[in-house]
Motif scaffolding. Structure first.
Motif, PDB file in Angstrom:
ATOM      1  N   TYR B  82       0.832  -1.206   0.000  1.00  0.00           N
ATOM      2  CA  TYR B  82       0.000   0.000   0.000  1.00  0.00           C
ATOM      3  C   TYR B  82       0.868   1.258   0.000  1.00  0.00           C
ATOM      4  N   SER B  86       0.528   3.805  -2.942  1.00  0.00           N
ATOM      5  CA  SER B  86      -0.335   4.943  -2.638  1.00  0.00           C
ATOM      6  C   SER B  86       0.156   6.179  -3.403  1.00  0.00           C
ATOM      7  N   LEU B  97      -3.003   1.243  -7.115  1.00  0.00           N
ATOM      8  CA  LEU B  97      -3.700   0.992  -5.846  1.00  0.00           C
ATOM      9  C   LEU B  97      -5.181   0.731  -6.126  1.00  0.00           C
ATOM     10  N   TYR B  98      -5.739  -0.233  -5.378  1.00  0.00           N
ATOM     11  CA  TYR B  98      -7.130  -0.649  -5.542  1.00  0.00           C
ATOM     12  C   TYR B  98      -7.406  -1.241  -6.919  1.00  0.00           C
ATOM     13  N   ILE B 176      -6.338  -4.569   2.011  1.00  0.00           N
ATOM     14  CA  ILE B 176      -5.630  -3.288   2.137  1.00  0.00           C
ATOM     15  C   ILE B 176      -5.292  -2.698   0.771  1.00  0.00           C
ATOM     16  N   VAL B 177      -4.736  -3.533  -0.128  1.00  0.00           N
ATOM     17  CA  VAL B 177      -4.313  -2.966  -1.422  1.00  0.00           C
ATOM     18  C   VAL B 177      -5.432  -2.999  -2.462  1.00  0.00           C
TER      19      VAL B 177
END
Ligand SMILES: Nc1ncnc2c1ncn2[C@@H]1O[C@H](COP(=O)(O)OP(=O)(O)O)[C@@H](O)[C@H]1O
Ligand SMILES: [Mg+2]
Lengths: 251, 235
Positions: B82, B86, B97-98, B176-177
């Motif tokens: 992350y 980020s 990210l995501y 989280i990621v």
């Protein structure tokens, strides 16, 4: 197992155009593991052709001597020279059939093909090699399911597949049935007759008599006698060899 | 809050009818975890093989580190990935990210050490058996490693399975990621966590059943392959 096939197997160095690696000269060879002395100033000269049988009591260092000559291990001191070459430089021009064959987890044919391929040999010889050692009917079977005699014949075929100039055999027929013993002896004798230099470790006195052109007797870290078979068997000069041939326990 | 029995029957219905939302989540899970396993194998196998056949100073330290990395906590891996992905992180410009890619990266980091450490053990044992024969045959190092990898194929299958099992079952790193975004990064484990907390037990149970079936099924398949390999003495 045709004898015709044998003539096209294991071409000798002269045919390949490389300078031969015989004769062998071993001088003042020492091998120690910590305090335990295995070889203690061993000398040995091997001529260009034939079959040398290495004999000697258990633990005399016969297997280790083969590995030293083949370049698999290093001596503590001393010199091994294959017509000027150190063993490690000629390992690939020799083959060693271990007492207990190490076979790949593949079929019989794949075991041989692997060697032909990695060593850049003619892969079309696969069938002929299998036939030569009487394993053609086992080609597609898992190698590690072979009987002791079959496994040893496959190991021998693999050794021949590399087209070696020197063939080491470490008690190749120990604990095999008589028929397998004779088959293996015949294949080895054919290789010898083709010009492959054979060095055979054997505990079997009958086998030594059948196979040996000359005998090297290993005792207490040295070659105590090296003589033509015709001289060695009727009248061994070394007392330990005499005892050994008479079936007495030699330590 | 549903009753247990009602939730279970709804869950089975959903699995049976091939509910579209369910299917989407399952497929994404498989895509992410299988990709991570594949990449982890590509990284971990050569590494494991290299350490298996090499002797060098500090080798013991490498072994300790490899074995320790097998137990990386997923949330810590997730956090580190992350921080890198980020917006203000060093890899933020990639905009990953995501996304499923970030999830694959995190799971790869999680399981590559498992693949490396386990395959190192397998290959080292096999090498001990083959080394002298290979040297006698005059094989090069590359030829030896190729032969080792091939002859260890059935054991390595189990290693791959161990990696996949860990990846598909972990929740800490992907949540989280990935962020558990519907239709984008929602996988089985994160969906189960979310739906359970929301009280939609039937959806969570349906996913739980599928996850279980996948884990058991893959294990059973690998076991049967290994058993037939053992019959031929290939293991
Ligand atoms: N790695 C080793 N470390 C210590 N001793 C060894 C090692 N390998 C072999 N030996 C010893 O060396 C001696 C000779 O072994 P070997 O060559 O196998 O004898 P053999 O003549 O029966 O083939 C044996 O006493 C054996 O125990
Ligand atoms: Mg021996």
């Amino acid at each position: 197992m045709s004898d015709v096939a044998a003539t096209s197997l294991a071409p000798v160095a002269a045919e390949r155009g490389a300078a031969p690696i015989m004769p062998l000269s071993v001088r003042d060879l020492h091998l120690r593991f910590g305090d335990s002395v295995v070889l203690d100033g061993l000398d040995l000269e091997l001529g260009p052709a034939g079959c040398t049988v290495v004999m000697g009591p258990n633990g005399a260092g016969k297997s280790l001597l083969l590995k030293l000559m083949h370049g698999l291990i290093q001596p503590t001191s001393g010199r091994i020279s294959w017509d000027g070459h150190p063993p490690a430089a000629v390992t690939a021009r020799q083959a060693l059939v271990f007492q207990k064959p190490v076979l790949l987890r593949r079929t019989v044919a794949a075991n041989l093909d692997f060697v032909l391929k990695t060593r850049g040999r003619d892969r079309a010889r696969l069938g002929k090699l299998l036939d030569h050692v009487g394993l053609a009917h086992k080609a597609g079977q898992p190698a590690r399911r072979l009987s002791g005699g079959e496994a040893q014949r496959l190991a021998l075929a693999r050794a021949l597949a590399t087209e070696p100039e020197v063939l080491f055999l470490d008690e190749p027929t120990a604990s095999l049935d008589p028929a397998s013993v004779l088959t293996i002896e015949r294949i080895v004798a054919q290789a010898r007759d083709r010009g492959v230099r054979v060095v055979l470790v054997s505990h079997d006195i009958g086998q030594a008599r059948r196979m040996a052109d000359d005998v090297a007797f290993l005792y207490r870290g040295r070659v105590t006698e090296h003589a033509p078979a015709a001289e060695f068997f009727p009248e061994p000069r070394c007392p330990a060899a005499r005892d050994y041939l008479n079936g007495n326990v030699v330590v | 809050m549903q009753g247990m029995g009602e939730a279970l029957s709804l869950a089975l219905q959903m699995v049976w009818s091939g509910d579209a939302d369910l299917l989407e989540i399952v497929l994404l899970s498989l895509r992410v975890s299988l990709s991570a396993t594949l990449v982890a194998l590509l990284i971990g196998l050569p590494l494991g093989a290299l350490v298996a056949i090499s002797r060098f100073r500090g080798r013991n330290l490498v072994l300790i580190v490899m074995n320790a990395l097998m137990g990386l906590p997923p949330v810590v891996v997730g956090l580190v990935v992350y921080l890198h992905f980020s917006r203000s992180g060093p890899l933020g410009f990639l905009g990953l990210l995501y996304t499923p890619t970030a999830m694959i990266v995190a799971q790869t980091i999680l399981i590559a050490p498992i693949v490396a450490a386990l395959s190192r053990q397998v290959l080292e044992d096999l090498h001990a058996e083959y080394a002298e024969q290979f040297r006698s045959l005059g094989l090069s190092k590359v030829q030896s490693v190729q032969a080792l990898l091939w002859d260890a194929r059935y054991s390595l299958l189990t290693v791959g399975l161990a990696g996949f099992g860990r990846a598909v079952a972990e929740v800490g790193a992907v949540i989280i990621v990935g962020g558990n975004i519907d239709h984008l990064t929602r996988v089985m484990t994160t969906a189960i966590a979310l739906e359970t907390s929301k009280g939609d037990l039937s959806f969570a149970l349906a996913l739980g059943i599928i996850l279980l079936v996948i884990a058991l099924g893959v294990n059973a398949a690998v076991q049967s392959v290994r058993m037939s390999a053992a019959r031929m003495s290939y293991v």
